[in-house]
Scaffold this motif. Structure first.
Motif, PDB file in Angstrom:
ATOM      1  N   LEU A  81       0.860  -1.205   0.000  1.00  0.00           N
ATOM      2  CA  LEU A  81       0.000   0.000   0.000  1.00  0.00           C
ATOM      3  C   LEU A  81       0.889   1.244   0.000  1.00  0.00           C
ATOM      4  O   LEU A  81       1.185   1.814   1.060  1.00  0.00           O
ATOM      5  CB  LEU A  81      -0.910   0.015   1.234  1.00  0.00           C
ATOM      6  N   PRO A  82       1.312   1.692  -1.184  1.00  0.00           N
ATOM      7  CA  PRO A  82       2.339   2.753  -1.227  1.00  0.00           C
ATOM      8  C   PRO A  82       1.875   4.133  -0.774  1.00  0.00           C
ATOM      9  O   PRO A  82       2.689   5.045  -0.681  1.00  0.00           O
ATOM     10  CB  PRO A  82       2.776   2.762  -2.695  1.00  0.00           C
ATOM     11  N   ARG A  83       0.579   4.294  -0.501  1.00  0.00           N
ATOM     12  CA  ARG A  83       0.127   5.597   0.024  1.00  0.00           C
ATOM     13  C   ARG A  83      -0.073   5.561   1.543  1.00  0.00           C
ATOM     14  O   ARG A  83      -0.478   6.553   2.141  1.00  0.00           O
ATOM     15  CB  ARG A  83      -1.179   6.009  -0.662  1.00  0.00           C
ATOM     16  N   SER A  84       0.178   4.409   2.133  1.00  0.00           N
ATOM     17  CA  SER A  84      -0.075   4.295   3.576  1.00  0.00           C
ATOM     18  C   SER A  84       1.111   4.828   4.390  1.00  0.00           C
ATOM     19  O   SER A  84       2.249   4.872   3.926  1.00  0.00           O
ATOM     20  CB  SER A  84      -0.331   2.832   3.943  1.00  0.00           C
ATOM     21  N   GLU A  85       0.779   5.196   5.613  1.00  0.00           N
ATOM     22  CA  GLU A  85       1.792   5.679   6.562  1.00  0.00           C
ATOM     23  C   GLU A  85       1.787   4.676   7.707  1.00  0.00           C
ATOM     24  O   GLU A  85       0.735   4.442   8.312  1.00  0.00           O
ATOM     25  CB  GLU A  85       1.329   7.050   7.055  1.00  0.00           C
ATOM     26  N   ILE A  86       2.914   4.052   7.967  1.00  0.00           N
ATOM     27  CA  ILE A  86       2.906   2.903   8.888  1.00  0.00           C
ATOM     28  C   ILE A  86       3.858   3.084  10.061  1.00  0.00           C
ATOM     29  O   ILE A  86       5.012   3.498   9.881  1.00  0.00           O
ATOM     30  CB  ILE A  86       3.272   1.602   8.126  1.00  0.00           C
TER      31      ILE A  86
END
Ligand SMILES: C[S@@+](CC[C@H](N)C(=O)[O-])C[C@H]1O[C@@H](n2cnc3c(N)ncnc32)[C@H](O)[C@@H]1O
Length: 236
Positions: A81-86
């Motif tokens: 999920l390249p738009r997620s912030e983890i």
């Protein structure tokens, strides 16, 4: 899963495997790094609960992986999920040191932050509490204990995902008892069979009914020592 990762994502997964093998020689992280052990038991096991959304436009989401160990499911989700912030947390610093270095080498440093901390402390910190769209944990503790770690981290629309191997009616009863004081409930339970005989997996999705009471999570060690489901029985 009917999902076609981009070339860049495939490269990142391959690099993740190579980096884990390298770090594993210095610090003991996981046994499951070769061939299908890595691709099925770590990558697929981390991503199958996301299979309906991987091909759709992804909104940016704030995600936290509690007890990330060698970085699963969190690092696999960060790649997928390249738009997620983890945020990845674990109480053992040799693991977080390795996971932080790996995420930076993978070019994920801007979206992935790594913290060495106990779940009980994170859950009481204003920087983390009530802040996440999705909180996940795999193989960290029993369901009532993990629910106490994850529910306080959720925002009003947030979901907590418990990655489970086996799932039983008794565990569901215990979890439901623990969810009452946490003001949470089970939204769904879904099963998936990993290929190559690697076993059944279950994902238990939790949501909050209302704000989690401030006393949860209880201080370090208490959730595991006196799980909420047994508290309920004590009170009968
Ligand atoms: C069996 S490992 C699983 C690691 C990873 N999630 C996976 O599935 O491969 C459990 C991890 O949870 C961490 N852990 C357990 N209780 C914790 C707590 N209260 N706070 C932070 N980390 C915790 C441990 O340090 C360990 O690294």
């Amino acid at each position: 899963m009917n999902w076609e990762p981009t070339c860049h994502q495939v490269q990142q997964f391959l690099q993740l495997q190579a980096l884990l093998i390298e770090w594993n020689e210095k610090v003991n992280l996981t046994r499951l790094l070769k061939g299908s052990d890595f691709w099925i038991s770590h990558v697929l096991d981390s991503l199958w609960p996301l299979r309906y959304e991987l091909n759709h436009f992804e909104s940016s989401r704030k995600i936290i992986d509690v007890g990330t160990g060698c970085g699963f499911p969190g690092l696999a989700i960060a790649i997928a999920l390249p738009r997620s912030e983890i945020t990845l947390i674990d109480s053992i610093s040799r693991k977080t040191t390795a996971v932080k270095a790996i995420s930076q080498t993978l070019g994920l440093g801007e979206r992935v932050s790594v913290r060495t901390e106990r779940a009980e402390v994170i859950g009481q910190s204003i920087s983390f509490r009530g802040n996440y769209d999705l909180a996940v944990a795999r193989a960290v503790a029993t369901s009532p204990v993990v629910a106490e770690y994850l529910i306080p981290l959720l925002n009003a629309q947030g979901e907590a995902w418990l990655y489970k191997g086996r799932w039983s009616t008794d565990e569901q009863i215990d979890l439901n008892n623990a969810l009452k004081p946490l003001k949470g409930k089970i939204k769904s339970i879904e099963s998936f069979e990993l290929p190559e005989g690697k076993g059944m997996r279950n994902i238990v999705r939790l949501v909050s009914n209302e704000q989690c009471p401030e006393k949860f999570p209880r201080p370090i060690g208490i959730p595991a020592k006196r799980p909420l489901e047994s508290q309920m029985l004590d009170n009968l």
